[in-house]
Write a protein that holds these residues in place. Structure first.
Motif, PDB file in Angstrom:
ATOM      1  N   MET A  43       0.853  -1.181   0.000  1.00 50.19           N
ATOM      2  CA  MET A  43       0.000   0.000   0.000  1.00 50.19           C
ATOM      3  C   MET A  43       0.895   1.239   0.000  1.00 50.19           C
ATOM      4  N   LYS A  44       0.578   2.197  -0.863  1.00 51.69           N
ATOM      5  CA  LYS A  44       1.323   3.446  -0.921  1.00 51.69           C
ATOM      6  C   LYS A  44       0.924   4.339   0.235  1.00 51.69           C
ATOM      7  N   GLY A  45       1.913   4.947   0.840  1.00 52.13           N
ATOM      8  CA  GLY A  45       1.668   5.902   1.906  1.00 52.13           C
ATOM      9  C   GLY A  45       1.776   7.327   1.391  1.00 52.13           C
ATOM     10  N   TYR A  46       0.962   8.198   1.941  1.00 51.75           N
ATOM     11  CA  TYR A  46       0.932   9.591   1.531  1.00 51.75           C
ATOM     12  C   TYR A  46       1.338  10.489   2.692  1.00 51.75           C
ATOM     13  N   VAL A  47       1.423  11.786   2.407  1.00 45.87           N
ATOM     14  CA  VAL A  47       1.742  12.787   3.425  1.00 45.87           C
ATOM     15  C   VAL A  47       0.488  13.615   3.663  1.00 45.87           C
ATOM     16  N   GLN A  48       0.050  13.642   4.929  1.00 47.41           N
ATOM     17  CA  GLN A  48      -1.117  14.417   5.322  1.00 47.41           C
ATOM     18  C   GLN A  48      -0.685  15.519   6.284  1.00 47.41           C
ATOM     19  N   VAL A  49      -1.279  16.684   6.157  1.00 49.76           N
ATOM     20  CA  VAL A  49      -1.032  17.801   7.065  1.00 49.76           C
ATOM     21  C   VAL A  49      -2.370  18.247   7.629  1.00 49.76           C
ATOM     22  N   TYR A  50      -2.454  18.317   8.970  1.00 49.68           N
ATOM     23  CA  TYR A  50      -3.634  18.856   9.648  1.00 49.68           C
ATOM     24  C   TYR A  50      -3.178  20.141  10.342  1.00 49.68           C
ATOM     25  N   VAL A  56       1.739  11.763   8.883  1.00 48.37           N
ATOM     26  CA  VAL A  56       0.805  12.825   9.245  1.00 48.37           C
ATOM     27  C   VAL A  56       1.558  13.844  10.092  1.00 48.37           C
ATOM     28  N   ILE A  57       1.457  15.113   9.695  1.00 51.51           N
ATOM     29  CA  ILE A  57       2.111  16.216  10.404  1.00 51.51           C
ATOM     30  C   ILE A  57       1.019  17.151  10.882  1.00 51.51           C
ATOM     31  N   THR A  58       0.944  17.353  12.211  1.00 52.12           N
ATOM     32  CA  THR A  58      -0.132  18.186  12.755  1.00 52.12           C
ATOM     33  C   THR A  58       0.425  19.468  13.368  1.00 52.12           C
ATOM     34  N   GLY A  59      -0.482  20.386  13.641  1.00 53.49           N
ATOM     35  CA  GLY A  59      -0.156  21.611  14.366  1.00 53.49           C
ATOM     36  C   GLY A  59      -0.518  22.857  13.582  1.00 53.49           C
ATOM     37  N   ARG A  60      -0.778  23.891  14.326  1.00 52.37           N
ATOM     38  CA  ARG A  60      -1.068  25.200  13.736  1.00 52.37           C
ATOM     39  C   ARG A  60       0.151  25.694  12.967  1.00 52.37           C
ATOM     40  N   ALA A 120       1.291  25.494   9.768  1.00 48.76           N
ATOM     41  CA  ALA A 120       2.075  24.669   8.853  1.00 48.76           C
ATOM     42  C   ALA A 120       2.762  25.556   7.821  1.00 48.76           C
ATOM     43  N   PRO A 121       4.056  25.337   7.594  1.00 49.00           N
ATOM     44  CA  PRO A 121       4.753  26.120   6.576  1.00 49.00           C
ATOM     45  C   PRO A 121       4.156  25.861   5.185  1.00 49.00           C
ATOM     46  N   ALA A 122       4.096  26.891   4.363  1.00 50.24           N
ATOM     47  CA  ALA A 122       3.548  26.763   3.009  1.00 50.24           C
ATOM     48  C   ALA A 122       4.302  25.707   2.210  1.00 50.24           C
ATOM     49  N   SER A 123       5.606  25.629   2.398  1.00 48.91           N
ATOM     50  CA  SER A 123       6.399  24.657   1.642  1.00 48.91           C
ATOM     51  C   SER A 123       6.026  23.223   2.006  1.00 48.91           C
ATOM     52  N   VAL A 124       5.651  22.990   3.255  1.00 48.57           N
ATOM     53  CA  VAL A 124       5.234  21.659   3.697  1.00 48.57           C
ATOM     54  C   VAL A 124       3.851  21.351   3.129  1.00 48.57           C
ATOM     55  N   MET A 125       2.952  22.326   3.168  1.00 52.39           N
ATOM     56  CA  MET A 125       1.616  22.111   2.602  1.00 52.39           C
ATOM     57  C   MET A 125       1.709  21.851   1.099  1.00 52.39           C
ATOM     58  N   ASP A 126       2.613  22.534   0.427  1.00 54.67           N
ATOM     59  CA  ASP A 126       2.791  22.325  -1.013  1.00 54.67           C
ATOM     60  C   ASP A 126       3.234  20.896  -1.322  1.00 54.67           C
ATOM     61  N   ARG A 127       4.073  20.323  -0.473  1.00 57.31           N
ATOM     62  CA  ARG A 127       4.604  18.969  -0.705  1.00 57.31           C
ATOM     63  C   ARG A 127       3.654  17.868  -0.231  1.00 57.31           C
ATOM     64  N   ASP A 179       0.280  15.533   0.282  1.00 54.39           N
ATOM     65  CA  ASP A 179      -0.730  14.995  -0.622  1.00 54.39           C
ATOM     66  C   ASP A 179      -2.137  15.376  -0.182  1.00 54.39           C
ATOM     67  N   LEU A 180      -2.304  15.633   1.105  1.00 55.59           N
ATOM     68  CA  LEU A 180      -3.597  15.999   1.677  1.00 55.59           C
ATOM     69  C   LEU A 180      -3.335  17.070   2.734  1.00 55.59           C
ATOM     70  N   VAL A 181      -4.063  18.159   2.672  1.00 54.16           N
ATOM     71  CA  VAL A 181      -3.966  19.211   3.686  1.00 54.16           C
ATOM     72  C   VAL A 181      -5.379  19.516   4.163  1.00 54.16           C
ATOM     73  N   THR A 182      -5.561  19.437   5.482  1.00 54.74           N
ATOM     74  CA  THR A 182      -6.832  19.796   6.092  1.00 54.74           C
ATOM     75  C   THR A 182      -6.584  20.954   7.036  1.00 54.74           C
TER      76      THR A 182
END
Length: 170
Positions: free
Chosen positions: A1-8, A131-135, A137-144, A146-149
Motif C-alpha cells: 500500500m502506498k503511503g501519503y503525506v497528510q497535514v492537519y 501525518v504532520i499536525t499543528g497550527r 504549517a509552513p507553506a512549503s510543507v503544505m505544497d509537498r 498529498d492531503l492538507v486539512t
C-alpha cells in the motif's frame, strides 16, 4: 500500500484528535503506528487510551511547559531529541503510519525548521503514511503534502471562558 503525506493545520480544534482517530483506525486494521508528540509531556487521556493498543507506540518530546514566546533551552533540546528519533523511526520503515504531532507548531515556534519537516517527507519510504499536525504549517510543507486539512474556528466555547476539560480537550 502506498503511503501519503497528510497535514492537519489551522486554528481550529481537532488536529491531534483527527490524527489519533486515524491511528486507531490503522491499529484496528493491524497496521503499526508510531506517534511522536512535540512540545507535549504528560499523561493525557488520549495517551492512556492509546496504551491499550499493542501496535500504537507514543513518545513525547516536550519539557512540560507551555511555550509562550521564546522556547526554553530544555524545550529546544527535547524537540531536537524528538526530531532525531523521528528521523530514525521513519528511515527504519517499521511502522505503517507515523504521526508527527505538533511538528508544525514546533516549526512555528522556531524549534524546528520547514527544512526539517521537508526532510521527513524526503526520507519517508513509499509505504509509510506520514501525518504532520499543528497550527502554522509552513507553506512549503503544505505544497509537498498529498492531503492538507485546515481546521477553522467558527465558534469555540473557550472564547466564553470554558477551560480544557478532562476527556474532551485533555
Amino acid at each position: 500500500m502506498k503511503g501519503y503525506v497528510q497535514v492537519y493545520t489551522g486554528n481550529g480544534k481537532g488536529k491531534t484528535t483527527a490524527s489519533l482517530g486515524l491511528a486507531i483506525r490503522a491499529a484496528g486494521a493491524g497496521l503499526g503506528v508510531f506517534v511522536i508528540q512535540f512540545m507535549k509531556q504528560g499523561m493525557y487521556s488520549e495517551i492512556k487510551a492509546l496504551e491499550k493498543f499493542d501496535n500504537i507506540f507514543v513518545e513525547q518530546y516536550g519539557a512540560g511547559q507551555f511555550v509562550n514566546g521564546k522556547p526554553s533551552d530544555a524545550e529546544r533540546a527535547k524537540c531536537r531529541q524528538g526530531y532525531e528519533r523521528l528521523c530514525r523511526i521513519i528511515e527504519a520503515g517499521n511502522h505503517d503510519l507515523v504521526i508527527a504531532d505538533e511538528a508544525n507548531m514546533a516549526c512555528f515556534c522556531g524549534l524546528l525548521s520547514a527544512e526539517d519537516l521537508l526532510h521527513l517527507i524526503d526520507i519517508k519510504p513509499d509505504h509509510i503514511e506520514l501525518v504532520i499536525t499543528g497550527r502554522g504549517a509552513p507553506a512549503s510543507v503544505m505544497d509537498r503534502a498529498d492531503l492538507v486539512t485546515e481546521m477553522t474556528v467558527i465558534k469555540h466555547y473557550y472564547q466564553q471562558g470554558v477551560v480544557a476539560r478532562v476527556g474532551i480537550e485533555k
